[in-house]
Design an enzyme around this catalytic site. Sequence first.
Site, mmCIF file in Angstrom:
data_model
loop_
_atom_site.group_PDB
_atom_site.id
_atom_site.type_symbol
_atom_site.label_atom_id
_atom_site.label_comp_id
_atom_site.label_asym_id
_atom_site.label_seq_id
_atom_site.Cartn_x
_atom_site.Cartn_y
_atom_site.Cartn_z
ATOM 1 N N SER A 18 0.822 -1.210 0.000
ATOM 2 C CA SER A 18 0.000 0.000 0.000
ATOM 3 C C SER A 18 0.859 1.265 0.000
ATOM 4 O O SER A 18 2.023 1.267 0.379
ATOM 5 C CB SER A 18 -0.940 -0.004 1.201
ATOM 6 O OG SER A 18 -1.736 -1.166 1.179
HETATM 7 N N1 SAM Z 1 -1.278 -3.792 3.503
HETATM 8 C C1 SAM Z 1 -0.479 -4.632 2.659
HETATM 9 C C2 SAM Z 1 0.893 -4.079 2.487
HETATM 10 O O1 SAM Z 1 1.091 -2.885 2.787
HETATM 11 O O2 SAM Z 1 1.749 -4.813 1.995
HETATM 12 C C3 SAM Z 1 -1.061 -4.721 1.294
HETATM 13 C C4 SAM Z 1 -2.140 -5.669 1.186
HETATM 14 S S1 SAM Z 1 -2.567 -5.974 -0.500
HETATM 15 C C5 SAM Z 1 -3.225 -4.464 -1.051
HETATM 16 C C6 SAM Z 1 -3.985 -7.005 -0.209
HETATM 17 C C7 SAM Z 1 -3.641 -8.382 0.281
HETATM 18 O O3 SAM Z 1 -4.850 -9.047 0.600
HETATM 19 C C8 SAM Z 1 -2.943 -9.254 -0.757
HETATM 20 O O4 SAM Z 1 -1.740 -9.721 -0.249
HETATM 21 C C9 SAM Z 1 -3.930 -10.374 -1.014
HETATM 22 O O5 SAM Z 1 -3.322 -11.620 -1.311
HETATM 23 C C10 SAM Z 1 -4.691 -10.409 0.284
HETATM 24 N N2 SAM Z 1 -6.024 -11.013 0.199
HETATM 25 C C11 SAM Z 1 -6.955 -10.886 -0.768
HETATM 26 N N3 SAM Z 1 -8.054 -11.586 -0.473
HETATM 27 C C12 SAM Z 1 -7.817 -12.185 0.716
HETATM 28 C C13 SAM Z 1 -8.580 -13.041 1.554
HETATM 29 N N4 SAM Z 1 -9.807 -13.442 1.221
HETATM 30 N N5 SAM Z 1 -8.020 -13.469 2.707
HETATM 31 C C14 SAM Z 1 -6.770 -13.089 3.061
HETATM 32 N N6 SAM Z 1 -5.989 -12.272 2.311
HETATM 33 C C15 SAM Z 1 -6.513 -11.824 1.152
#
Ligand code: SAM
Length: 198
Positions: A42
Site C-alpha cells: 500500500s
Molecule cells: N497492507 C499490505 C501491504 O502494505 O503490503 C497490502 C495488502 S494488498 C493491497 C492485499 C492483500 O490481501 C494481498 O496480499 C492479497 O493476497 C490479500 N487477500 C486478498 N483476499 C484475501 C482473503 N480473502 N483473505 C486473506 N488475504 C486476502
Amino acid sequence: MTEKELLMFFKSLDRAYFIDGPSKALAGLDHALPIGYGQTISQPSLVFDMTWHLALERDSKVLEIGTGSGYQTVFLAEFGGSVYTIERLQELAVPARTRLEGLGYSNIRFRIGDGSGGWPEAAPFDRIIVTAASSAVPVELVEQLAIGGRMILPVGIPGDQDLLLVVKDAEGVVSRRVLTKVVFVELVGKYGWDGFED
Ligand code: SAM
C-alpha cells in the site's frame, strides 16, 4: 497512539525492507507498488491515514485481513496490543512473517488462508482492518467486532471503492461513514467481485 508518535514511527520506517524485487528501488515514492502475485504494497500516506483512523490503543486486539508485505501489519503491532493477521497467499505470508519477526515483534499471530470470514475463534476484536476491497461489508467481520470497536475497510467495485470506517458503539449499534475514495486489489472469496471485470 498520538499523531506525533505515529508520524515519528512512520518516518523511521524504511518501506524498502518490505519489498523484494524490482519495486524495491521505488520504495520511497508515495505510491502503491507491485509485490508479485498480482498484489501490491500500500501507499505509505494511506497506511498512515488508515492507522490513524483505527485509533489503536496499547491493549487493542487487532485483526488484519490481507497481510501482503507486512508493511501495514508493523504499524498495528507497534501501536496495538496483539495482532491477528491473515493472508491467503503463502508466497507473501511467509516472507512477511520473516520480516516482522526480524524486526523483533512477538505480538503477531499469522494465518494463511481466506480471511473473508475473519478469525472467529479469536474474536471479538477491538479493531479490524481489511486491506483488500470487497463488494459489501462482510457480516462475519461486523459480528467479530467488539463493543466499542472500529473497523476500516475498502468497499466498492474494481478501481473505485469507498474507504469505510465502521464503528460499533457501547450499545452495539453499528454505524459507518466514508473516509475517502481508494483503489485496492480484490478481497478474494465470498465478498469478492464475481461478475465484475478486474
Ligand atoms: N497492507 C499490505 C501491504 O502494505 O503490503 C497490502 C495488502 S494488498 C493491497 C492485499 C492483500 O490481501 C494481498 O496480499 C492479497 O493476497 C490479500 N487477500 C486478498 N483476499 C484475501 C482473503 N480473502 N483473505 C486473506 N488475504 C486476502
